[in-house]
Design a protein around this motif. Sequence first.
Motif, mmCIF file in Angstrom:
data_model
loop_
_atom_site.group_PDB
_atom_site.id
_atom_site.type_symbol
_atom_site.label_atom_id
_atom_site.label_comp_id
_atom_site.label_asym_id
_atom_site.label_seq_id
_atom_site.Cartn_x
_atom_site.Cartn_y
_atom_site.Cartn_z
ATOM 1 N N SER A 136 7.255 11.039 -6.442
ATOM 2 C CA SER A 136 8.657 10.559 -6.342
ATOM 3 C C SER A 136 8.678 9.166 -5.898
ATOM 4 N N ALA A 137 9.929 8.746 -5.948
ATOM 5 C CA ALA A 137 10.133 7.458 -5.255
ATOM 6 C C ALA A 137 10.338 7.377 -3.822
ATOM 7 N N THR A 182 0.983 -1.277 0.001
ATOM 8 C CA THR A 182 -0.104 -0.111 -0.059
ATOM 9 C C THR A 182 1.053 1.200 -0.067
ATOM 10 N N PHE A 183 1.002 1.931 -1.116
ATOM 11 C CA PHE A 183 1.668 3.226 -1.127
ATOM 12 C C PHE A 183 0.994 4.452 -0.945
ATOM 13 N N PRO A 184 1.774 5.338 -0.192
ATOM 14 C CA PRO A 184 3.103 5.358 0.064
ATOM 15 C C PRO A 184 3.392 4.489 1.116
ATOM 16 N N LEU A 195 18.496 -3.204 -5.109
ATOM 17 C CA LEU A 195 17.386 -2.887 -4.792
ATOM 18 C C LEU A 195 16.711 -1.928 -5.599
ATOM 19 N N SER A 196 15.599 -1.923 -6.376
ATOM 20 C CA SER A 196 14.861 -1.129 -7.128
ATOM 21 C C SER A 196 13.663 -0.694 -6.649
ATOM 22 N N ILE A 197 13.423 0.983 -6.453
ATOM 23 C CA ILE A 197 12.454 1.327 -6.083
ATOM 24 C C ILE A 197 11.905 2.393 -7.294
ATOM 25 N N VAL A 198 10.693 1.659 -7.586
ATOM 26 C CA VAL A 198 9.929 2.510 -8.995
ATOM 27 C C VAL A 198 8.682 3.353 -8.621
ATOM 28 N N ASN A 199 8.425 4.264 -8.813
ATOM 29 C CA ASN A 199 7.011 4.931 -8.917
ATOM 30 C C ASN A 199 6.653 4.948 -10.358
ATOM 31 N N THR A 241 1.752 10.026 -4.781
ATOM 32 C CA THR A 241 2.860 10.769 -3.832
ATOM 33 C C THR A 241 4.263 10.074 -4.099
ATOM 34 N N SER A 242 4.440 8.942 -3.382
ATOM 35 C CA SER A 242 5.830 8.253 -3.206
ATOM 36 C C SER A 242 5.636 6.795 -3.025
ATOM 37 N N ILE A 243 6.754 6.461 -3.105
ATOM 38 C CA ILE A 243 6.663 4.610 -2.859
ATOM 39 C C ILE A 243 6.974 4.586 -1.196
#
Length: 211
Positions: free
Chosen positions: A133-134, A59-61, A121-125, A96-98
């Motif tokens: 943003s991420a 559940t983001f963010p 580790l990959s963080i993608v929004n 908003t963001s991850i």
Amino acid sequence: VPPASPANVKVPLTLNGDYTVGTGGVFPTITAAVAEYNVSCLAGPVRFVLINTSYPSETFPIIINNNVDASSINTLTIQPAIANVGITTISGSSATSIFKLNEARNVIINGAKTNSTSRDLSIVNTSTASGTSAFWLSNTSGSGTTNNTVSSCIISCGVDQSVATTETYGIFCGGSFIGSSSGVHVSNTFYLNDISKVRWGIYITGGTTTL
């Protein structure tokens, strides 16, 4: 005779050490792990070890709040498991963001599986909206964020900047909404990150006070 409305009291956990996150882990999702961290007591450093290579049910963010027990000793680290093969990915569309560090302190997002210089580790929004943003380090009540680290991560957003100029951010450090200013963030560190497909890689806002 039992009371008509019996009291329900949740006793918070005391966290200390490593906790696996993912299928078959202590916590099924990062969202669940962070929610527990936000309300738990800390008796030492805590590490959430990501044992899956993808996390599609978040559940983001994912909001990390200021735990009152957080300190230079009682840190929170989020890190991929050494046994993971390839890149661990946290991806989704967020308005908003991850990750949102909401006035958080002493949080470490370490994308290297072995505390080396690798990026695992990959963080993608994936949102294509402006003002996304991420990572978002937010200041909502004036306390700001302190002593947080984001390192060795692969960070991106959802708009190809070669064909558009949508205001997206890899790491945004500011106020109560993305794009707003704040001047009270202290000693946050960002290094060894690969940031792409964003308008602004790292964007740090300041207040109006003269230095």
